[in-house]
Design a protein around this motif. Sequence first.
Motif, PDB file in Angstrom:
ATOM      1  N   ALA A  97       0.823  -1.204   0.000  1.00  0.00           N
ATOM      2  CA  ALA A  97       0.000   0.000   0.000  1.00  0.00           C
ATOM      3  C   ALA A  97       0.860   1.259   0.000  1.00  0.00           C
ATOM      4  O   ALA A  97       0.528   2.259  -0.654  1.00  0.00           O
ATOM      5  N   GLU A  98       1.968   1.222   0.730  1.00  0.00           N
ATOM      6  CA  GLU A  98       2.879   2.368   0.758  1.00  0.00           C
ATOM      7  C   GLU A  98       3.588   2.528  -0.577  1.00  0.00           C
ATOM      8  O   GLU A  98       3.741   3.644  -1.093  1.00  0.00           O
ATOM      9  N   MET A  99       4.002   1.424  -1.178  1.00  0.00           N
ATOM     10  CA  MET A  99       4.733   1.488  -2.446  1.00  0.00           C
ATOM     11  C   MET A  99       3.853   1.962  -3.594  1.00  0.00           C
ATOM     12  O   MET A  99       4.340   2.603  -4.534  1.00  0.00           O
ATOM     13  N   GLU A 100       2.561   1.673  -3.532  1.00  0.00           N
ATOM     14  CA  GLU A 100       1.649   2.155  -4.574  1.00  0.00           C
ATOM     15  C   GLU A 100       1.732   3.667  -4.729  1.00  0.00           C
ATOM     16  O   GLU A 100       1.621   4.197  -5.839  1.00  0.00           O
ATOM     17  N   GLN A 101       1.922   4.356  -3.610  1.00  0.00           N
ATOM     18  CA  GLN A 101       1.954   5.822  -3.632  1.00  0.00           C
ATOM     19  C   GLN A 101       3.140   6.365  -4.430  1.00  0.00           C
ATOM     20  O   GLN A 101       3.103   7.514  -4.879  1.00  0.00           O
ATOM     21  N   HIS A 102       4.172   5.555  -4.587  1.00  0.00           N
ATOM     22  CA  HIS A 102       5.388   6.019  -5.259  1.00  0.00           C
ATOM     23  C   HIS A 102       5.589   5.362  -6.620  1.00  0.00           C
ATOM     24  O   HIS A 102       6.582   5.633  -7.301  1.00  0.00           O
ATOM     25  N   ALA A 103       4.641   4.514  -7.026  1.00  0.00           N
ATOM     26  CA  ALA A 103       4.814   3.759  -8.264  1.00  0.00           C
ATOM     27  C   ALA A 103       4.646   4.651  -9.495  1.00  0.00           C
ATOM     28  O   ALA A 103       3.873   5.615  -9.492  1.00  0.00           O
ATOM     29  N   GLU A 104       5.356   4.306 -10.530  1.00  0.00           N
ATOM     30  CA  GLU A 104       5.203   4.977 -11.826  1.00  0.00           C
ATOM     31  C   GLU A 104       4.124   4.279 -12.640  1.00  0.00           C
ATOM     32  O   GLU A 104       3.328   4.919 -13.327  1.00  0.00           O
ATOM     33  N   THR A 105       4.101   2.950 -12.574  1.00  0.00           N
ATOM     34  CA  THR A 105       3.051   2.168 -13.223  1.00  0.00           C
ATOM     35  C   THR A 105       2.577   1.077 -12.261  1.00  0.00           C
ATOM     36  O   THR A 105       3.347   0.581 -11.439  1.00  0.00           O
ATOM     37  N   ILE A 106       1.297   0.736 -12.346  1.00  0.00           N
ATOM     38  CA  ILE A 106       0.715  -0.375 -11.588  1.00  0.00           C
ATOM     39  C   ILE A 106      -0.075  -1.231 -12.562  1.00  0.00           C
ATOM     40  O   ILE A 106      -0.979  -0.731 -13.249  1.00  0.00           O
ATOM     41  N   GLU A 107       0.271  -2.502 -12.638  1.00  0.00           N
ATOM     42  CA  GLU A 107      -0.419  -3.430 -13.528  1.00  0.00           C
ATOM     43  C   GLU A 107      -0.949  -4.585 -12.692  1.00  0.00           C
ATOM     44  O   GLU A 107      -0.198  -5.222 -11.962  1.00  0.00           O
ATOM     45  N   GLU A 108      -2.257  -4.830 -12.779  1.00  0.00           N
ATOM     46  CA  GLU A 108      -2.884  -5.833 -11.922  1.00  0.00           C
ATOM     47  C   GLU A 108      -3.578  -6.919 -12.743  1.00  0.00           C
ATOM     48  O   GLU A 108      -4.196  -6.638 -13.770  1.00  0.00           O
ATOM     49  N   TRP A 109      -3.497  -8.135 -12.238  1.00  0.00           N
ATOM     50  CA  TRP A 109      -4.298  -9.251 -12.739  1.00  0.00           C
ATOM     51  C   TRP A 109      -5.194  -9.691 -11.605  1.00  0.00           C
ATOM     52  O   TRP A 109      -4.726 -10.017 -10.520  1.00  0.00           O
ATOM     53  N   ALA A 110      -6.504  -9.669 -11.841  1.00  0.00           N
ATOM     54  CA  ALA A 110      -7.474  -9.958 -10.795  1.00  0.00           C
ATOM     55  C   ALA A 110      -8.413 -11.073 -11.249  1.00  0.00           C
ATOM     56  O   ALA A 110      -9.417 -10.810 -11.916  1.00  0.00           O
ATOM     57  N   PRO A 111      -8.101 -12.322 -10.895  1.00  0.00           N
ATOM     58  CA  PRO A 111      -8.967 -13.431 -11.303  1.00  0.00           C
ATOM     59  C   PRO A 111     -10.138 -13.689 -10.367  1.00  0.00           C
ATOM     60  O   PRO A 111     -11.111 -14.336 -10.768  1.00  0.00           O
ATOM     61  N   MET A 112     -10.062 -13.196  -9.115  1.00  0.00           N
ATOM     62  CA  MET A 112     -11.072 -13.549  -8.121  1.00  0.00           C
ATOM     63  C   MET A 112     -11.780 -12.352  -7.497  1.00  0.00           C
ATOM     64  O   MET A 112     -12.952 -12.427  -7.164  1.00  0.00           O
ATOM     65  N   LEU A 113     -11.060 -11.245  -7.307  1.00  0.00           N
ATOM     66  CA  LEU A 113     -11.624 -10.066  -6.657  1.00  0.00           C
ATOM     67  C   LEU A 113     -11.317  -8.817  -7.474  1.00  0.00           C
ATOM     68  O   LEU A 113     -10.245  -8.708  -8.071  1.00  0.00           O
ATOM     69  N   VAL A 114     -12.244  -7.869  -7.487  1.00  0.00           N
ATOM     70  CA  VAL A 114     -11.980  -6.581  -8.115  1.00  0.00           C
ATOM     71  C   VAL A 114     -10.805  -5.929  -7.386  1.00  0.00           C
ATOM     72  O   VAL A 114     -10.766  -5.922  -6.152  1.00  0.00           O
ATOM     73  N   PRO A 115      -9.812  -5.397  -8.104  1.00  0.00           N
ATOM     74  CA  PRO A 115      -8.664  -4.768  -7.432  1.00  0.00           C
ATOM     75  C   PRO A 115      -9.102  -3.689  -6.451  1.00  0.00           C
ATOM     76  O   PRO A 115     -10.077  -2.968  -6.684  1.00  0.00           O
ATOM     77  N   GLY A 116      -8.356  -3.577  -5.342  1.00  0.00           N
ATOM     78  CA  GLY A 116      -8.709  -2.625  -4.305  1.00  0.00           C
ATOM     79  C   GLY A 116      -8.831  -1.199  -4.804  1.00  0.00           C
ATOM     80  O   GLY A 116      -9.681  -0.438  -4.330  1.00  0.00           O
ATOM     81  N   LEU A 117      -8.007  -0.805  -5.784  1.00  0.00           N
ATOM     82  CA  LEU A 117      -8.039   0.556  -6.307  1.00  0.00           C
ATOM     83  C   LEU A 117      -9.309   0.853  -7.097  1.00  0.00           C
ATOM     84  O   LEU A 117      -9.579   2.016  -7.406  1.00  0.00           O
TER      85      LEU A 117
END
Length: 291
Positions: A97-117
């Motif tokens: 959660a802390e690293m998300e704040q500093h990320a340049e890109t975020i790529e998610e694969w969500a097979p079971m739950l909608v991503p938290g964002l």
Amino acid sequence: MPSRKDPDASANVPSFYGAELRYRRELAGLTLEQLAEGSFRGVPFLSQIERGERRMPLDLSRHVDQKLGTDGFFERRCEDARRAKQSGHAEYFADVAEMEQHAETIEEWAPMLVPGLLQTAPYARAIVRAAMPRATDREVEEKVSARMRRAELFDAERPPAFWAILDESLIRRGALPDEGMAELLEHILGVVHATRSILQIVPQTSAAHAFMMGMTKVMTFPDAPPVVYVESLHSGQLIDYPALVKQYRESYDLLRAAALSTEASLAMIQAAAEDYRNGEHRDRLERRPLA
């Protein structure tokens, strides 16, 4: 050469200890490479700790105390930093959660739950309650609030470029009453359009593909190596080993190729939202042929 950006030690507990680590290291005349030697941790990991972006694990705190002669200071205080960073998240997710704040890109694969964002509060509440049936209302709301705060990163001056790939089952499974599901899907569409994010759906008719198992998040940073986060029901793992990160990123690229186009994916979500709004979702499920 640009001037060095020192961490704001007053921002939070991790930033305070990160600044203290840098101060003690430089006072001892050690480089990051010298401090990392013998710790089984990489220089990028230590650098992120000094910037207050990652907490110091117990094994590293003991190594640092021994290397810098700080008489157990960091071992005693790393638990304080852990609690401060957790902030309503599961312990294994606090760093992410802390690293998300500093990320340049975020790529998610969500097979079971909608991503938290991309979640709404009712959806997050239903998911947390399902996973923690014995939790108090206060504990549930603490986690829901923490999850909702994560999406504030999209309001930053330079938010991360976000790419999400969802399994079609996520929009078909009624995790909420029809109205709540319609709101969730419309919220997802709104976030994608407002942030110029990219979203794809892997259709249920898809054959075998890369990443058939497990939620995965890939993050890149402007001044640190990329990392991968994988999660199961009650645990998660951050991966920064370069060869393994490369394999995950290649698998994610293969998954992109297996997914529907962005236009087709958004149209599918819009149609599903309308079905929920009109009470037609269950009728369509009942009419679907059995395998």
